[in-house]
Design a protein around this motif. Structure first.
Motif, mmCIF file in Angstrom:
data_model
loop_
_atom_site.group_PDB
_atom_site.id
_atom_site.type_symbol
_atom_site.label_atom_id
_atom_site.label_comp_id
_atom_site.label_asym_id
_atom_site.label_seq_id
_atom_site.Cartn_x
_atom_site.Cartn_y
_atom_site.Cartn_z
ATOM 1 N N TYR A 141 0.819 -1.212 0.000
ATOM 2 C CA TYR A 141 0.000 0.000 0.000
ATOM 3 C C TYR A 141 0.853 1.263 0.000
ATOM 4 O O TYR A 141 0.599 2.195 -0.753
ATOM 5 C CB TYR A 141 -0.914 -0.019 1.228
ATOM 6 C CG TYR A 141 -1.831 1.175 1.350
ATOM 7 C CD1 TYR A 141 -2.800 1.436 0.391
ATOM 8 C CD2 TYR A 141 -1.732 2.034 2.435
ATOM 9 C CE1 TYR A 141 -3.648 2.528 0.508
ATOM 10 C CE2 TYR A 141 -2.573 3.129 2.561
ATOM 11 C CZ TYR A 141 -3.535 3.364 1.592
ATOM 12 O OH TYR A 141 -4.365 4.452 1.709
ATOM 13 N N ALA B 186 -8.041 -0.466 -0.791
ATOM 14 C CA ALA B 186 -9.142 -0.687 0.154
ATOM 15 C C ALA B 186 -8.900 -1.943 0.976
ATOM 16 O O ALA B 186 -9.192 -1.990 2.185
ATOM 17 C CB ALA B 186 -10.465 -0.780 -0.601
ATOM 18 N N VAL C 131 -6.155 -1.166 3.637
ATOM 19 C CA VAL C 131 -6.661 -0.265 4.678
ATOM 20 C C VAL C 131 -7.586 -1.011 5.623
ATOM 21 O O VAL C 131 -7.483 -0.893 6.856
ATOM 22 C CB VAL C 131 -7.392 0.934 4.044
ATOM 23 C CG1 VAL C 131 -8.180 1.713 5.094
ATOM 24 C CG2 VAL C 131 -6.391 1.862 3.349
ATOM 25 N N GLU C 132 -8.484 -1.795 5.075
ATOM 26 C CA GLU C 132 -9.431 -2.540 5.914
ATOM 27 C C GLU C 132 -8.709 -3.514 6.843
ATOM 28 O O GLU C 132 -8.998 -3.575 8.048
ATOM 29 C CB GLU C 132 -10.418 -3.294 5.024
ATOM 30 C CG GLU C 132 -11.440 -4.121 5.807
ATOM 31 C CD GLU C 132 -12.357 -4.932 4.904
ATOM 32 O OE1 GLU C 132 -13.040 -5.829 5.429
ATOM 33 O OE2 GLU C 132 -12.382 -4.676 3.683
ATOM 34 N N ARG D 282 -6.352 -1.557 9.512
ATOM 35 C CA ARG D 282 -7.140 -0.876 10.542
ATOM 36 C C ARG D 282 -7.782 -1.880 11.490
ATOM 37 O O ARG D 282 -7.881 -1.649 12.707
ATOM 38 C CB ARG D 282 -8.192 0.028 9.907
ATOM 39 C CG ARG D 282 -7.603 1.241 9.202
ATOM 40 C CD ARG D 282 -8.702 2.196 8.745
ATOM 41 N NE ARG D 282 -9.251 2.931 9.878
ATOM 42 C CZ ARG D 282 -8.835 4.131 10.272
ATOM 43 N NH1 ARG D 282 -7.837 4.735 9.619
ATOM 44 N NH2 ARG D 282 -9.397 4.725 11.287
ATOM 45 N N ARG E 225 -1.610 11.288 3.327
ATOM 46 C CA ARG E 225 -3.038 10.953 3.288
ATOM 47 C C ARG E 225 -3.250 9.450 3.377
ATOM 48 O O ARG E 225 -4.192 8.982 4.049
ATOM 49 C CB ARG E 225 -3.669 11.505 2.012
ATOM 50 C CG ARG E 225 -3.720 13.039 1.972
ATOM 51 C CD ARG E 225 -4.570 13.538 0.823
ATOM 52 N NE ARG E 225 -3.970 13.278 -0.472
ATOM 53 C CZ ARG E 225 -3.124 14.101 -1.092
ATOM 54 N NH1 ARG E 225 -2.749 15.239 -0.500
ATOM 55 N NH2 ARG E 225 -2.638 13.812 -2.286
ATOM 56 N N ARG E 226 -2.383 8.684 2.743
ATOM 57 C CA ARG E 226 -2.522 7.224 2.810
ATOM 58 C C ARG E 226 -2.226 6.699 4.216
ATOM 59 O O ARG E 226 -2.886 5.782 4.689
ATOM 60 C CB ARG E 226 -1.598 6.575 1.771
ATOM 61 C CG ARG E 226 -2.165 6.634 0.359
ATOM 62 C CD ARG E 226 -1.376 5.770 -0.595
ATOM 63 N NE ARG E 226 -0.057 6.328 -0.869
ATOM 64 C CZ ARG E 226 0.213 7.119 -1.893
ATOM 65 N NH1 ARG E 226 -0.734 7.458 -2.750
ATOM 66 N NH2 ARG E 226 1.435 7.578 -2.083
ATOM 67 N N ALA F 104 -2.727 8.292 6.968
ATOM 68 C CA ALA F 104 -3.893 8.627 7.790
ATOM 69 C C ALA F 104 -5.017 7.618 7.544
ATOM 70 O O ALA F 104 -5.717 7.213 8.489
ATOM 71 C CB ALA F 104 -4.366 10.043 7.475
ATOM 72 N N ALA F 105 -5.182 7.193 6.292
ATOM 73 C CA ALA F 105 -6.216 6.206 5.976
ATOM 74 C C ALA F 105 -5.945 4.881 6.680
ATOM 75 O O ALA F 105 -6.892 4.177 7.091
ATOM 76 C CB ALA F 105 -6.301 5.996 4.465
ATOM 77 N N LEU F 106 -4.663 4.540 6.845
ATOM 78 C CA LEU F 106 -4.305 3.304 7.545
ATOM 79 C C LEU F 106 -4.469 3.439 9.056
ATOM 80 O O LEU F 106 -4.490 2.424 9.761
ATOM 81 C CB LEU F 106 -2.843 2.941 7.258
ATOM 82 C CG LEU F 106 -2.501 2.364 5.887
ATOM 83 C CD1 LEU F 106 -0.994 2.210 5.742
ATOM 84 C CD2 LEU F 106 -3.197 1.027 5.658
#
Length: 224
Positions: free
Chosen positions: A108, A144, A147-148, A151, A215-216, A218-220
């Motif tokens: 990622y 996606a 990230v899923e 997290r 930004r990536r 933060a998404a993680l």
């Protein structure tokens, strides 16, 4: 030429910068296929294994599309990839993931930094190579998925966040080092990257790459 099997060869010889970028991307997509197929073996569930196998297949389809474009241009695909084997191999050897979560973060974070770098260069390519490159740099679903899973792992065990954040920082350092080497070593690719050789333009490219990386992260759910 090797692999001349996909239609008529272009009548006009391609510029070296186009050949360089296509060769870089071809080898990058081939190694992405190999890594995702390997990562699938570490998958904790059958569903995860299937998802990564599908992504690996998509990466190989990207490799084939770039390979076909090299054929169209009358370029030997193996010769085009050759200058980039050593730097990409060095990057992957120095950033071998220790487990499933590290492999997800690597794909990622590391792969997206490379994709951002390639997109910046691709905007300067002639058509139809430009459109092809931008198309194959599209997400295969890994963003996606990663990230899923990451997290969820952090939610289940918040301690892993610190380790994965450190791992991501190491990936960024290694990826930017290799990107700079690849961008500076082949003269034609350097000219394509910075246009008229403006170092401010090159700095702007890396600033945009780092902003996207933030930004990536933060998404993680990780600190950059």
């Amino acid at each position: 030429m090797a692999g001349q099997d996909s239609g008529a060869v272009s009548a006009r010889p391609p510029d070296q910068a186009t050949v360089d970028l296509l060769g870089l991307l071809a080898y990058g997509e081939l190694t992405a296929f190999e890594r995702l197929a390997t990562d699938a073996r570490m998958s904790p569930t059958i569903g995860d294994k299937i998802a990564l196998a599908r992504m690996a297949a998509a990466e190989f389809a990207h490799f084939q599309a770039i390979s076909d474009e090299l054929d169209r241009l009358g370029v030997d695909r193996e010769l085009a990839m050759a200058p980039f084997i050593a730097p990409l191999t060095a990057f992957h050897n120095s950033t071998a993931p220790a487990d499933w979560l590290e492999s997800l973060v690597k794909a990622y974070v590391g792969d997206n930094i490379a994709a951002d770098f390639h997109r910046e260069i691709a905007t300067r390519l002639p058509s139809p190579s430009r459109e092809l490159v931008l198309s194959v740099l599209g997400d295969t679903g890994h963003a996606a998925f990663a990230v899923e899973r990451v997290r969820a792992a952090i939610s289940a065990n918040p301690i892993v966040a610190g380790r994965l954040a450190l791992w991501a920082r190491r990936l960024v350092s290694e990826a930017l080092t290799q990107a700079q080497r690849v961008g500076v070593d082949p003269d034609a690719l350097t000219g394509l990257l910075v246009g008229v050789g403006d170092l401010d333009a090159l700095a702007g490219i890396f600033n945009r790459i780092m902003a996207a990386h933030g930004r990536r992260m933060a998404a993680l759910g990780l600190s950059a």
